[in-house]
Design a protein around this motif. Structure first.
Motif, mmCIF file in Angstrom:
data_model
loop_
_atom_site.group_PDB
_atom_site.id
_atom_site.type_symbol
_atom_site.label_atom_id
_atom_site.label_comp_id
_atom_site.label_asym_id
_atom_site.label_seq_id
_atom_site.Cartn_x
_atom_site.Cartn_y
_atom_site.Cartn_z
ATOM 1 N N VAL A 169 2.638 -4.080 -6.104
ATOM 2 C CA VAL A 169 2.358 -3.313 -7.308
ATOM 3 C C VAL A 169 2.485 -4.215 -8.538
ATOM 4 O O VAL A 169 3.316 -5.132 -8.579
ATOM 5 C CB VAL A 169 3.317 -2.108 -7.414
ATOM 6 N N GLY A 170 1.641 -3.974 -9.531
ATOM 7 C CA GLY A 170 1.729 -4.706 -10.784
ATOM 8 C C GLY A 170 1.160 -6.099 -10.753
ATOM 9 O O GLY A 170 1.248 -6.819 -11.753
ATOM 10 N N GLY A 188 -9.683 3.044 6.210
ATOM 11 C CA GLY A 188 -8.537 2.163 6.299
ATOM 12 C C GLY A 188 -7.456 2.634 5.351
ATOM 13 O O GLY A 188 -7.552 3.726 4.774
ATOM 14 N N THR A 189 -6.450 1.785 5.149
ATOM 15 C CA THR A 189 -5.318 2.184 4.319
ATOM 16 C C THR A 189 -4.857 1.014 3.465
ATOM 17 O O THR A 189 -4.706 -0.104 3.961
ATOM 18 C CB THR A 189 -4.139 2.658 5.196
ATOM 19 N N VAL A 190 -4.663 1.287 2.191
ATOM 20 C CA VAL A 190 -4.004 0.345 1.287
ATOM 21 C C VAL A 190 -2.623 0.911 0.971
ATOM 22 O O VAL A 190 -2.514 2.044 0.483
ATOM 23 C CB VAL A 190 -4.784 0.134 -0.020
ATOM 24 N N ILE A 191 -1.597 0.155 1.274
ATOM 25 C CA ILE A 191 -0.234 0.551 0.933
ATOM 26 C C ILE A 191 0.256 -0.371 -0.175
ATOM 27 O O ILE A 191 0.353 -1.587 0.010
ATOM 28 C CB ILE A 191 0.706 0.469 2.161
ATOM 29 N N VAL A 192 0.532 0.194 -1.327
ATOM 30 C CA VAL A 192 1.027 -0.579 -2.463
ATOM 31 C C VAL A 192 2.544 -0.560 -2.429
ATOM 32 O O VAL A 192 3.164 0.514 -2.436
ATOM 33 C CB VAL A 192 0.498 -0.012 -3.794
ATOM 34 N N VAL A 193 3.151 -1.733 -2.364
ATOM 35 C CA VAL A 193 4.601 -1.857 -2.200
ATOM 36 C C VAL A 193 5.184 -2.664 -3.354
ATOM 37 O O VAL A 193 4.464 -3.284 -4.149
ATOM 38 C CB VAL A 193 4.940 -2.540 -0.854
ATOM 39 N N GLU A 194 6.484 -2.661 -3.426
ATOM 40 C CA GLU A 194 7.169 -3.507 -4.401
ATOM 41 C C GLU A 194 6.933 -4.981 -4.052
ATOM 42 O O GLU A 194 6.785 -5.320 -2.870
ATOM 43 C CB GLU A 194 8.662 -3.199 -4.415
ATOM 44 N N PRO A 195 6.884 -5.876 -5.046
ATOM 45 C CA PRO A 195 6.555 -7.279 -4.769
ATOM 46 C C PRO A 195 7.443 -7.940 -3.717
ATOM 47 O O PRO A 195 6.955 -8.731 -2.901
ATOM 48 C CB PRO A 195 6.728 -7.941 -6.143
ATOM 49 N N ASP A 196 8.738 -7.621 -3.718
ATOM 50 C CA ASP A 196 9.627 -8.287 -2.755
ATOM 51 C C ASP A 196 9.447 -7.783 -1.333
ATOM 52 O O ASP A 196 9.992 -8.368 -0.384
ATOM 53 C CB ASP A 196 11.090 -8.134 -3.184
ATOM 54 N N ALA A 197 8.687 -6.712 -1.141
ATOM 55 C CA ALA A 197 8.446 -6.185 0.210
ATOM 56 C C ALA A 197 7.120 -6.666 0.774
ATOM 57 O O ALA A 197 6.827 -6.405 1.947
ATOM 58 C CB ALA A 197 8.472 -4.652 0.186
ATOM 59 N N TRP A 234 6.148 -8.377 5.036
ATOM 60 C CA TRP A 234 5.093 -7.716 5.817
ATOM 61 C C TRP A 234 4.031 -8.729 6.234
ATOM 62 O O TRP A 234 3.582 -8.735 7.389
ATOM 63 C CB TRP A 234 4.447 -6.602 4.991
ATOM 64 N N LEU A 235 3.647 -9.606 5.311
ATOM 65 C CA LEU A 235 2.614 -10.593 5.601
ATOM 66 C C LEU A 235 3.068 -11.565 6.688
ATOM 67 O O LEU A 235 2.251 -12.030 7.498
ATOM 68 C CB LEU A 235 2.263 -11.352 4.320
ATOM 69 N N ASP A 236 4.365 -11.859 6.721
ATOM 70 C CA ASP A 236 4.893 -12.795 7.719
ATOM 71 C C ASP A 236 4.791 -12.243 9.138
ATOM 72 O O ASP A 236 4.936 -13.008 10.113
ATOM 73 C CB ASP A 236 6.352 -13.131 7.413
ATOM 74 N N GLU A 237 4.548 -10.960 9.292
ATOM 75 C CA GLU A 237 4.429 -10.367 10.624
ATOM 76 C C GLU A 237 3.090 -10.677 11.290
ATOM 77 O O GLU A 237 2.934 -10.462 12.496
ATOM 78 C CB GLU A 237 4.603 -8.847 10.538
#
Length: 279
Positions: free
Chosen positions: A175-176, A238-247, A251-254
């Motif tokens: 987000v942001g 599909g789905t876009v999930i907007v999360v806090e920057p530190d999260a 997720w990407l590392d998975e």
């Protein structure tokens, strides 16, 4: 007379429905509030023209209705009326186009700090590619696209090995943070559209298109394909999930990088060949 009343009631009903209708824009979740403003300006201008024309027709049907002993006057043309109509039409068209041109300039001017994400569309699903640690997406070649390399990445490009491949139709964005979406299609015309973000763009086979936006609200938003792309068009979601920057990074590392995917594919092929020889 009856038709004139019906026309007048049509205008009143249309205005009332527009003011109290529950069908309006979805809640805004991006920086593109100017797109909403542009649409509202267009609605207002076209609404005023609609009301003026229909009420004029209602007035004309009432004022010039048939009455015994009265004959209509014939006036084939009116230069003054034509000038007025041409001038008002020109002003109305300019008023609708000008805001859109201003917004379009912002729409294609990507902020320098925007992150880059590639979106791949195909019948009938979405996949995503993020740059790795080097911050650069690897080169692609449509001729290399196959089941083992769905993005068509060039294995000889040093920038592509760390690219993160996200398949399955779900993507997460911080987000942001502004993001530039690079759009590609492997087959037919698609369109990446999230109603809450307002922004959208076609995915054209053989081309790379783009748009950018900044998510302003955390949450889960549905991706729609806004171009008729075949019998499975309605299921291309599909789905876009907007999360806090530190999260976002955890997720990407998975997800695997392209280099990891190549190794896994080679290992799986070696195991398959070994099993075949043992049989």
């Amino acid at each position: 007379m009856t038709v004139a009343i019906v026309f007048a009631l049509l205008v009143v009903g249309s205005v009332v429905f527009s003011l109290v209708s529950p069908w309006w824009f979805t809640p805004l979740a991006s920086n593109w509030g100017t797109i909403d403003t542009t649409l509202i300006i267009t609605f207002m201008i076209t609404g005023v023209v609609f009301c003026a024309l229909v009420l004029f027709m209602a007035y004309s049907m009432f004022r010039f209705r048939h009455r015994e002993g009265i004959r209509a006057g014939y006036e084939p043309e009116s230069g003054k009326l034509e000038l007025w109509l041409t001038g008002l039409t020109s002003v109305g068209i300019a008023a609708m186009l000008a805001p859109g041109l201003v917004v379009w300039k912002d729409y294609v001017t990507v902020p320098p700090d925007a992150a880059t994400v590639e979106v791949m569309g195909q019948q009938w699903g979405w996949a995503f590619r993020f740059p790795g640690a080097d911050g650069v997406l690897g080169a692609v070649d449509p001729m290399r696209i196959d089941a083992d390399n769905p993005f068509g990445l060039n294995p000889d490009d040093p920038h592509g090995g760390d690219d993160v491949l996200v398949e399955g139709g779900e993507v997460r964005l911080p987000v942001g943070k502004p993001v530039k979406l690079l759009l590609r299609s492997t087959d037919v015309l698609h369109d990446f559209y999230v109603p809450q973000f307002r922004a959208k763009m076609d995915l054209v086979p053989g081309m790379v298109t783009y748009f950018w936006f900044t998510p302003t609200m955390t949450g889960t938003f549905e991706i729609l394909c806004a171009e008729l792309c075949g019998v499975g068009h309605s299921a291309m979601r599909g789905t876009v999930i907007v999360v806090e920057p530190d999260a976002h990074q955890p997720w990407l590392d998975e997800y695997p990088t392209f280099a990891q995917a190549v190794r896994d594919t080679a290992l799986a092929e070696a195991v398959r060949q070994g099993n075949s020889m043992n049989q």
